[in-house]
Design an enzyme around this catalytic site. Structure first.
Site, PDB file in Angstrom:
ATOM      1  N   HIS A 166       0.830  -1.220   0.000  1.00  0.00           N
ATOM      2  CA  HIS A 166       0.000   0.000   0.000  1.00  0.00           C
ATOM      3  C   HIS A 166       0.863   1.269   0.000  1.00  0.00           C
ATOM      4  O   HIS A 166       0.424   2.317   0.465  1.00  0.00           O
ATOM      5  CB  HIS A 166      -0.954   0.054   1.203  1.00  0.00           C
ATOM      6  N   SER A 287      14.678  22.273 -14.644  1.00  0.00           N
ATOM      7  CA  SER A 287      13.526  23.132 -14.876  1.00  0.00           C
ATOM      8  C   SER A 287      14.033  24.482 -15.373  1.00  0.00           C
ATOM      9  O   SER A 287      15.079  24.961 -14.950  1.00  0.00           O
ATOM     10  CB  SER A 287      12.751  23.317 -13.578  1.00  0.00           C
ATOM     11  N   LYS A 293      15.546  21.968  -9.376  1.00  0.00           N
ATOM     12  CA  LYS A 293      14.833  20.761  -9.801  1.00  0.00           C
ATOM     13  C   LYS A 293      15.596  19.863 -10.751  1.00  0.00           C
ATOM     14  O   LYS A 293      16.388  20.314 -11.562  1.00  0.00           O
ATOM     15  CB  LYS A 293      13.499  21.159 -10.458  1.00  0.00           C
ATOM     16  N   GLU A 300       9.006   9.314 -16.703  1.00  0.00           N
ATOM     17  CA  GLU A 300       7.604   9.696 -16.919  1.00  0.00           C
ATOM     18  C   GLU A 300       7.144   9.315 -18.326  1.00  0.00           C
ATOM     19  O   GLU A 300       6.021   8.854 -18.533  1.00  0.00           O
ATOM     20  CB  GLU A 300       7.432  11.205 -16.712  1.00  0.00           C
TER      21      GLU A 300
END
Ligand code: ARG
Length: 467
Positions: A166, A287, A293, A300
């Site tokens: 979980h 970024s 970042k 992704e």
């Protein structure tokens, strides 16, 4: 005259835009497949050479015509590969484009190539050859991904990390064991690929339009020449099924689903909050506005490619359902789905292999997380069963009280004083501290397939001998 003009006008209105010239243009647009099936040129030419050679061997065409055909096809191949070949949409597909060019090159002998065959068995052959080669490529790529994981698993057979259920801390595991979970998944994907190659390893050529042919062809000869195990056994099935393409897409969808789960883990692990891994610059981006970042773009995109691949599977299943035997033009829609899925899958596997090889594993962060969240609670319960003879249900209850106390005191289980533990259950001795560390916990999980480093090392050896 006025009538003729208004007719043109009304047909313009009716067809509109790029179809201004009417039904012919629409038909050409919807019917032509050359835009995408030119990808099959090498398979088409290879198939034709095998077919012509067999026709001559069987005395169906002369050796002289066969020689002209083969030489002509080799010229066509060179023209396509050097980029000088002019593909024509009027000629619909790769089969007619190649044949028309052959006719220009060698004259009437070209007309004999299509004896005892049809575009129906021709396309079934070309596409099968293509899918078979793609499966062979996929098999190799999966092996490279598995090899990358085996190396990381070996390096991290002892590295403890939290195991999750979980996505909540469950029990400590090793990072090596976690890597080996993916080895199992991609190993099964590779098995599926191997089985699919076996299923589809039959030559379609010679099924002709759907009924076979009266010419004395030798389908075993063409099958052998084209590297198939044997010819297909039913001409109707041969030209009407595309389950080899569906099988490829199903395998691709399952593999992509595995890749997507891994991609998701990489996304989570690389957040500052988890900090389990650092991705290499090669597979992440900065970024444009937030200098701190580092985004896991490649992961992704691998996650997203799964959507495309699953979509292709559903698209072709839907095209095929309800089609009467044998060939229907619907089946022309099979290729783009497979080509797109194949390209996506190759990219996804390559990107993942690179990410797995390049990522920095932050063992300190993993270890710190492994010990938090009372991850050794099960070890305490197991110890109470083993050493104090408690039934597991009672041990579970005692452990629950210990966890509640630790929570109240703001410490880990291993930091609870013995007196506190004995107040909960007097059978507890200081030996219990041996099992409350994460290292002891993972080392104790020696059941077959468990996370103990010794097990993980054995599994790596087993897989290495099969990779
Ligand atoms: N371009 C066609 C396809 O991809 C080739 C087969 C055409 N056969 C036919 N009977 N029209 O399916």
């Amino acid at each position: 005259m006025a009538d003729a003009k208004s007719e043109t006008q009304s047909s313009n209105q009716m067809w509109g835009g790029r179809f201004a010239s009417g039904p012919d243009a629409i038909m050409e647009e919807i019917n032509a497949s050359i835009g995408f099936d030119k990808k099959l040129y090498a398979q088409d030419i290879r198939g034709s050479i095998a077919h012509a050679t067999m026709l001559a061997h069987q005395g169906i065409i002369s050796a002289e015509d066969k020689d002209k055909i083969v030489a002509g096809l080799e010229t066509v191949l060179k023209e396509i590969e050097s980029g000088t070949f002019e593909f024509s949409r009027k000629l619909e597909d790769i089969h007619m484009n190649v044949e028309a060019r052959l006719a220009t090159l060698i004259g009437p002998a070209a007309g004999r190539l299509h004896t005892a065959r049809s575009r129906n068995d021709q396309v079934a052959l070309d596409f099968r050859l293509w899918v078979k080669e793609e499966l062979q490529k996929t098999e190799k790529m999966l092996s490279a991904l598995i090899a990358a994981f085996l190396d990381r698993a070996e390096e991290h057979a002892d590295t403890v990390m939290p195991g999750f259920t979980h996505l909540q801390t469950a029990q400590p595991v090793t990072f090596g064991h976690h890597c080996m979970a993916y080895v199992e998944m991609f190993g099964r994907d590779r098995q599926r690929v191997r089985h699919a190659i076996e299923h589809m390893d039959e030559s379609p050529i010679g099924a002709a339009a759907l009924a076979g042919t009266g010419f004395p062809i030798d389908r075993h000869m063409t099958a052998k020449a084209l590297g198939f195990r044997e010819p297909t056994r039913n001409s109707i099935d041969t030209v009407s099924d595309r389950d080899f393409a569906l099988e490829f897409l199903s395998i691709a969808a399952i593999a992509a689903t595995h890749l997507s789960r891994l991609a998701e883990e990489i996304v989570i692990w690389s957040t500052p909050q988890f900090g389990f891994i650092r991705l290499s610059d090669a597979f992440s981006t900065g970024s444009s506005i937030m200098p701190q970042k580092k985004n896991p773009d490649a992961a992704e995109l691998v996650r997203a490619k799964t959507g495309r691949i699953n979509g292709s599977l559903v698209a072709l299943l839907t095209v095929m359902k309800g089609l009467p035997l044998a060939y229907s033009k619907d089946m022309q829609e099979d290729k783009e789905q497979v080509f797109d899925a194949a390209e996506s899958l190759e990219l996804a596997i390559a990107a993942m292999t690179g990410m797995v090889r390049d990522m920095t594993v932050r063992t300190d962060r993993m270890k710190a997380a492994a010990g938090s969240g009372y991850s050794t609670a099960t070890d305490l319960a197991d110890w109470l069963v083993r050493e104090a003879g408690l039934p597991f249900r009672d041990a579970h209850h005692v452990t629950g009280r210990a966890v509640a106390l630790a929570e109240q005191k703001g410490c880990e289980l291993a930091e609870l004083p013995l007196a506190d533990l004995q107040a909960i259950n007097p059978a507890i001795t200081d030996k219990v501290y041996d099992v409350l560390t994460v290292e002891a916990s993972v080392a104790s999980r020696t059941s077959f397939g468990g996370t103990a480093p010794s097990n993980v090392r054995q599994q790596i050896v087993w897989w290495r001998s099969r990779n």
